[in-house]
Design a protein around this motif. Structure first.
Motif, PDB file in Angstrom:
ATOM      1  N   UNK A 208     -29.863  57.507  21.455  1.00 37.72           N
ATOM      2  CA  UNK A 208     -31.401  57.853  20.984  1.00 37.72           C
ATOM      3  C   UNK A 208     -31.454  58.829  19.955  1.00 37.72           C
ATOM      4  N   UNK A 209     -30.565  59.971  20.406  1.00 30.09           N
ATOM      5  CA  UNK A 209     -30.637  60.955  19.287  1.00 30.09           C
ATOM      6  C   UNK A 209     -29.949  60.655  18.014  1.00 30.09           C
ATOM      7  N   UNK A 210     -29.119  59.755  17.949  1.00 35.03           N
ATOM      8  CA  UNK A 210     -28.391  59.374  16.922  1.00 35.03           C
ATOM      9  C   UNK A 210     -29.684  58.538  16.115  1.00 35.03           C
ATOM     10  N   UNK A 211     -30.315  57.915  16.555  1.00 36.83           N
ATOM     11  CA  UNK A 211     -31.416  57.138  15.866  1.00 36.83           C
ATOM     12  C   UNK A 211     -32.534  57.772  15.522  1.00 36.83           C
ATOM     13  N   UNK A 212     -32.892  58.988  16.291  1.00 36.67           N
ATOM     14  CA  UNK A 212     -33.723  59.962  15.705  1.00 36.67           C
ATOM     15  C   UNK A 212     -33.538  60.550  14.713  1.00 36.67           C
ATOM     16  N   UNK A 213     -32.154  60.909  14.479  1.00 35.30           N
ATOM     17  CA  UNK A 213     -31.701  61.571  13.520  1.00 35.30           C
ATOM     18  C   UNK A 213     -31.372  60.587  12.069  1.00 35.30           C
TER      19      UNK A 213
END
Length: 344
Positions: A327-332
């Motif tokens: 999820x964090x990779x997608x947000x960034x």
């Protein structure tokens, strides 16, 4: 089993152990092989989207799911067998509204998998038999998983809501998980020229690789003039980003009777500051959600006959236990992903 659970109040996501579910009447249990990570999942976690019909304080996320039938519940219609490869529709009919009771389309209160009931960020998932779609043996699970949203949602917007015509210009704002496939599908149905608009250079490059004829930076102050010079005007513009500024910009690029189709989701207000051209040129603003009956089956059939290839859409694989990292990779936007895939 492990499952990625979202608690709504207070909003908290974690991967933890939960009981393996047993299939009820008309249901099957699926051993999950792949599950997509979508921006809608991000919005559920950050609170900008909230389930409408969830019975309970938490839910297993994941509406893009593929795997193998592991167990059959009672009264499952004939033809489905243990060991069969399937993908799961991203939602199902409510069975209660007037349209469902009268067996008419569309359902007025569609329940979304991984939003209104438990989804596929888990080792096992339950599915009503009528939401199963059989897979050809040569379609990988990771590609099959993304069809019920990342591919079928733009397909429904293009062929249904917008009614795109061959040889007519179309624009796509936002070339992420939805927009990249929109470009590919517009090429398939014969739209021309296809214009892609995105503030990120890697996304614009991707759009050209996927079949766009022209790619513009949304931050270009001369974008509207350049777009008109290339196309005359757009028949249809798709907001795949769910960004208010996109909508304001896209509607200016439409010609007489042109359609702005809102595919990306946002809780922000829809505003058009100068509505006189909208009325004078009879432009339309149309909402879109999900896909129509038979769309996923159609797309799987096109893949079966090698008309579509989604191998470039898979940006990486992440263990289910590390779902929060995905999820964090997608947000960034780390690595400019189209779709990250969770694997139990």
């Amino acid at each position: 089993m492990l499952a990625g659970r979202l608690r709504l109040d207070p909003r908290r996501f974690e991967v933890r152990e939960v009981p393996v579910p047993g299939p009820g009447p008309g249901q099957v249990r699926v051993k999950v092989e792949a599950a997509g990570v979508c921006l809608s999942d991000v919005h559920l976690i950050d609170g900008s989207l909230t389930p409408l019909f969830l019975d309970g304080p938490e839910v297993t996320l994941g509406h893009e799911v593929a795997g193998v039938i592991d167990a059959l519940g009672p009264d499952v219609p004939g033809g489905w067998q243990e060991g069969q490869r399937v993908t799961l529709q991203a939602g199902e009919r409510c069975g209660r509204c007037a349209n469902c009771v009268r067996f008419r389309e569309p359902c007025l209160q569609v329940r979304t998998r991984g939003v209104d009931y438990d989804g596929g960020w888990a080792e096992y998932a339950l599915a009503s038999a009528h939401t199963l779609v059989a897979l050809p043996d040569d379609l990988p699970f990771d590609q099959a998983a993304i069809v019920p949203d990342a591919v079928s949602t733009p397909w429904g917007a293009i062929t249904g809501t917008a009614g795109v015509r061959p040889g007519r210009p179309a624009g796509v704002w936002g070339v992420g998980g939805l927009g990249a496939h929109a470009v590919q599908l517009l090429r398939l149905v014969g739209a021309a020229p296809i214009v892609a608009v995105d503030p990120l250079e890697p996304a614009r490059e991707r759009a050209l690789e996927f079949g766009a004829d022209i790619a513009f930076d949304s931050a270009d102050p001369d974008l509207v003039r350049k777009l008109f010079a290339e196309t005359g005007a757009l028949d249809v513009a798709f907001d795949m980003a769910g960004v208010p500024a996109v909508r304001e910009q896209a509607v200016k690029c439409l010609g007489f009777g042109g359609k702005l189709v809102l595919v990306g989701l946002t809780p922000q207000p829809l505003t058009i500051r100068d509505s006189i051209p909208l009325s004078y040129l009879r432009k339309q603003v149309l909402g879109h959600y999900g896909s129509g009956a038979g769309d996923v089956e159609t797309l799987i059939g096109l893949a079966r006959h090698h008309r579509l290839d989604w191998s470039r859409s898979i940006s990486g694989h992440v263990p289910l236990a590390d779902a929060a990292d995905a999820v964090e990779r997608l947000v960034r936007k780390e690595g400019n992903p189209i779709r990250l895939i969770l694997r139990p």
